[in-house]
Motif scaffolding. Structure first.
Motif, short mmCIF file in Angstrom:
data_model
loop_
_atom_site.label_atom_id
_atom_site.label_comp_id
_atom_site.label_asym_id
_atom_site.label_seq_id
_atom_site.Cartn_x
_atom_site.Cartn_y
_atom_site.Cartn_z
N ASP A 144 12.67 3.26 -1.76
CA ASP A 144 12.15 4.53 -0.02
C ASP A 144 13.40 5.26 0.27
N ASN A 145 13.84 5.47 0.01
CA ASN A 145 14.55 6.79 0.15
C ASN A 145 14.92 7.59 -0.97
N ASP A 171 -0.68 5.03 -3.36
CA ASP A 171 0.10 3.62 -3.16
C ASP A 171 1.16 3.71 -4.33
N ALA A 188 2.92 12.20 3.65
CA ALA A 188 2.42 11.37 3.77
C ALA A 188 2.16 11.45 1.98
N PRO A 235 9.91 8.80 -0.96
CA PRO A 235 8.30 7.79 -0.26
C PRO A 235 8.12 8.29 0.79
N ARG A 279 6.40 5.56 4.18
CA ARG A 279 5.81 4.27 4.34
C ARG A 279 5.12 3.70 5.59
N ASN A 321 1.36 1.84 8.00
CA ASN A 321 0.62 0.60 7.80
C ASN A 321 0.97 -0.38 6.54
N GLY A 322 2.29 -0.03 6.66
CA GLY A 322 3.04 -1.82 5.51
C GLY A 322 2.76 -0.60 3.78
N ARG A 323 2.59 0.43 3.33
CA ARG A 323 2.29 0.53 2.05
C ARG A 323 3.21 1.50 1.94
N LEU A 324 3.75 1.86 0.95
CA LEU A 324 4.74 2.84 0.57
C LEU A 324 3.90 4.05 0.09
#
Length: 294
Positions: free
Chosen positions: A98-99, A134, A154, A164, A166, A168-171
């Motif tokens: 994520d980071n 995704d 995104a 990336p 995040r 709506n719950g998707r990376l």
């Protein structure tokens, strides 16, 4: 009874291509000058930003100013030193998908917010679709609601460079990884005619650094994916798709915003070459729609 509108719906799809995506502004101008209304806009990667300005009705002067203020080397080259440390010692510095990125995005986000503020995708006068990928599945993700800035960010999440996003719950990562020219989005929404503006990624002349090595690999992958997707779409939807691939005699580097007028002009010229066929295609589609409704 309300008369049936026999005019076929026209979608404009803008693929990935860094600053070269500004050529789509020239394409949109040619369509507008010829009285061809755009009913839907799809944008991928850097094309997402130009899709947004088109869908929200910015003219070429305003859109060019936005590109100059936003798409700068300064905004995209701020090193994230912690990111480099996470590469060297992931356990020590806490590597997380994520980071992870080697560039900070704070200045880029600041510039995007200064331009688009709190605009939402669904508020655009022309329906707007922004694509990303995704990270978990590699699937193309279509963004049609929510923060415009977050969606563009995104779609611009270039692997290794930016973390990336995040949503709506998707990376999500850069849209070009799923499809550099997402014609399938316009097809799915029933476009009568699709005008796709695509770009081949430039190959590196001298590979003398890890960064250039990564860009070369990215160009190979993106160009091969673009060719394979175009081949597929030409078989699946033959006459309804017009693909415009502007060619540039001048070398266009990643942040050559000084060449924006030239890039837009090349887009216009490429569109003018396709205009006779587009007119013929629209007329044919219109006759078919009229005949179907008696």
């Amino acid at each position: 009874m309300k008369p049936v509108d026999a005019r076929p719906a026209v979608s404009l799809v803008i693929g990935s291509g860094s600053v070269k995506c500004a050529a789509a502004l020239g394409v949109a101008k040619v369509l507008a000058d010829d009285g061809i209304r755009i009913d839907r806009v799809v944008g991928c990667s850097a094309g997402a930003m130009f899709a947004a300005v088109t869908a929200f009705g910015y003219d070429i002067a305003a859109a060019t100013d936005i590109a100059v203020r936003t798409w700068t080397r300064e905004a995209t080259s701020q090193p994230d030193r912690l990111g480099y440390l996470r590469v060297l010692a992931p356990k020590l510095f806490g590597f997380k998908v994520d980071n992870f990125g080697l560039r900070q995005d704070a200045l880029l986000m600041q510039r995007l917010r200064s331009v688009f503020g709190d605009k939402r995708i669904e508020d655009s006068p022309i329906p707007l679709h922004i694509t990303a990928t995704d990270f978990a599945t590699g699937e193309l993700v279509e963004l049609t609601q929510g923060s415009l800035v977050d969606a563009i960010r995104a779609s611009l999440a270039l692997p290794l460079a930016f973390p990336p996003v995040r949503l709506n719950g998707r990376l999500l990562v850069d849209g070009y990884l799923a499809d550099p020219l997402p014609l399938s989005v316009a097809m799915k929404h029933g476009a009568g005619v699709i005008v796709g503006v695509g770009f081949e990624s430039p190959f590196q002349e001298n590979v003398r650094s890890a960064g250039r090595f990564a860009f070369q690999l990215s160009a190979i992958m993106a160009n091969n994916l673009l060719k394979s997707r175009l081949a597929f779409h030409s078989l699946a939807h033959h006459s309804e798709v017009i693909v415009i691939l502007p060619t540039f005699k001048q070398r266009i580097r990643l942040f050559d915003t000084a060449k924006l007028p030239y890039i837009v002009e090349e887009g216009e010229q490429a569109a003018l070459q396709q205009l006779p066929y587009l007119r013929e295609l629209l007329a044919s589609e219109q006759r078919q729609v009229a005949a179907a409704h008696g």
